[in-house]
Design an enzyme around this catalytic site. Sequence first.
Site, PDB file in Angstrom:
ATOM      1  CG  ASN A 258      -3.115  -7.595   7.904  1.00  0.00           C
ATOM      2  OD1 ASN A 258      -3.080  -6.987   8.969  1.00  0.00           O
ATOM      3  ND2 ASN A 258      -3.968  -7.284   6.933  1.00  0.00           N
ATOM      4  CD  GLU A 259      -7.755  -7.053   8.365  1.00  0.00           C
ATOM      5  OE1 GLU A 259      -8.172  -7.108   7.193  1.00  0.00           O
ATOM      6  OE2 GLU A 259      -7.997  -6.106   9.122  1.00  0.00           O
TER       7      GLU A 259
ATOM      8  CD  GLN B  20      -2.880  -1.174   2.337  1.00  0.00           C
ATOM      9  OE1 GLN B  20      -2.535  -1.882   3.284  1.00  0.00           O
ATOM     10  NE2 GLN B  20      -3.992  -0.472   2.360  1.00  0.00           N
TER      11      GLN B  20
ATOM     12  CG  HIS C  51      -0.781  -6.090   5.288  1.00  0.00           C
ATOM     13  ND1 HIS C  51      -0.803  -5.434   6.496  1.00  0.00           N
ATOM     14  CD2 HIS C  51      -1.926  -5.711   4.661  1.00  0.00           C
ATOM     15  CE1 HIS C  51      -1.898  -4.697   6.598  1.00  0.00           C
ATOM     16  NE2 HIS C  51      -2.597  -4.839   5.490  1.00  0.00           N
TER      17      HIS C  51
HETATM   18  C1  BGC Z   1      -6.239  -3.886   6.179  1.00  0.00           C
HETATM   19  C2  BGC Z   1      -5.581  -2.646   5.585  1.00  0.00           C
HETATM   20  C3  BGC Z   1      -6.656  -1.739   4.993  1.00  0.00           C
HETATM   21  C4  BGC Z   1      -7.564  -1.303   6.116  1.00  0.00           C
HETATM   22  C5  BGC Z   1      -8.660  -0.319   5.707  1.00  0.00           C
HETATM   23  C6  BGC Z   1      -7.495  -3.604   6.937  1.00  0.00           C
HETATM   24  O1  BGC Z   1      -8.407  -4.579   6.587  1.00  0.00           O
HETATM   25  O2  BGC Z   1      -5.306  -4.618   6.938  1.00  0.00           O
HETATM   26  O3  BGC Z   1      -4.664  -3.074   4.614  1.00  0.00           O
HETATM   27  O4  BGC Z   1      -6.112  -0.654   4.301  1.00  0.00           O
HETATM   28  O5  BGC Z   1      -8.193  -2.427   6.680  1.00  0.00           O
HETATM   29  O6  BGC Z   1      -9.535  -0.876   4.788  1.00  0.00           O
END
Ligand code: BGC
Length: 424
Positions: free
Chosen positions: A167-168, A30, A124
């Site tokens: 991540n997530e 990003q 990520h």
């Molecule tokens: C993610 C980020 C994203 C943010 C806002 C999260 O789900 O880890 O990469 O930019 O939310 O949408």
Amino acid sequence: MNRRRDETVTQIDGAFPEGFLWGAATSAHQTEGENTNSNWWHLETAPNSPFAERSGAAVDSYRRYPEDMRLLADAGLDTYRFSIEWARIEPTQGEFDTRELEHYRSMIDTAIGLGLTPVVTLHHFTTPMWFAQRGGWASPDAVDRFAAYVTQASTILADVPWICTINEPNMIALLTGMPERVAATEEQDATLDSRPIAALALPTPSDDVTRVLTEAHRRAVDILRAATDAKVGWTVSAQGFEAEPGAESVFTAVKWAWEDRYLEVSRDDDFVGVQSYTTRKIGLDGPVAYTSAEEQTMTGWPFRPDAVGLAVRNAWSVTGGTPVLVTENGIATADDRQRIAYVEGALHSLAAAIADGIDVRGYLHWSALDNYEWGEWGPTFGLIAVDRETFERTPRPSLAWLGARAHAARAASGRPVLESVEAS
Ligand code: BGC
């Protein structure tokens, strides 16, 4: 700022324990720019791309990271969460690029040199293109491939105190297959939505991918525990689900499928990363679409500063007491006063959770800088604005505001908190 604001801010400042981490977060794809060997780069540039806007040079943080970090440290923050990019470190399967590992080691050294605690994320959302072409997380040897990358990455992480493996995973499991489908065909896929991730009506996370990600995480934890002294965990997207009257059993099932089964994995970890932005109602048919009256931020999400308090309470209860690190919390807005109001409310809800005995180790705001929001540039989450032509960085007042909270909290830490300071 009026007297009432002063009083509520003073309550925040005294509510956080000694050593609490105050920081901001970004991810590689990003912010860095030119992540050309990744599946997302391909997704953005394919003729059938579902996305209108590309990451391109992003905000050039691959080169400008020392300036980014210095702005955070100068403002008074003490922690920076960033990710290292698998697609750069292993651009071709089995061939690891030592210059890229050295690059990320320099980032870690720069952070430490500026007094910023590095919190490093290994994955990520983006993967190398070759991994996507083999089927991504659905390929039979996905866990071995990820473990090989983590083994190489661990060589630069010995003194990093906090590492997020994935991540997530819950977002990955519900978006699964999208980058791979675009990678596999040049034709438009009618099942792909042409809106950014933030706006998608999302399906339930895939069970198969959840199993693979869980295994990949556990392998990574073992590798990292052997090679580093870091606290290791993964970060879970918290949905802030709230049951509508009569929908309690649907609520419990949806909350488990989207969120709690990932938190259960964190029971054996050193910490759980909680990422919270807003809330969503659960009705008899599952997650309820936001009404236009609720869509108060640039991503169409309701303005709910209290969401992070709900999120850490849920994480604490599901994990049975794994320490919580807020690894993301923020708001996409063009109005920085709204951002400050959001963060102030979020910190109140965290302070109340801490007063109730929940072990919260830090607050990392999303995001340090305005950045590429997975398909579009519109939503601005940054404490720092970036001119995308010149890459000039302009800190917003919210950065100084959060830095002042960090400074005051450090000065006040150790002071006993006698009662819950829930925003009144
Ligand atoms: C993610 C980020 C994203 C943010 C806002 C999260 O789900 O880890 O990469 O930019 O939310 O949408």
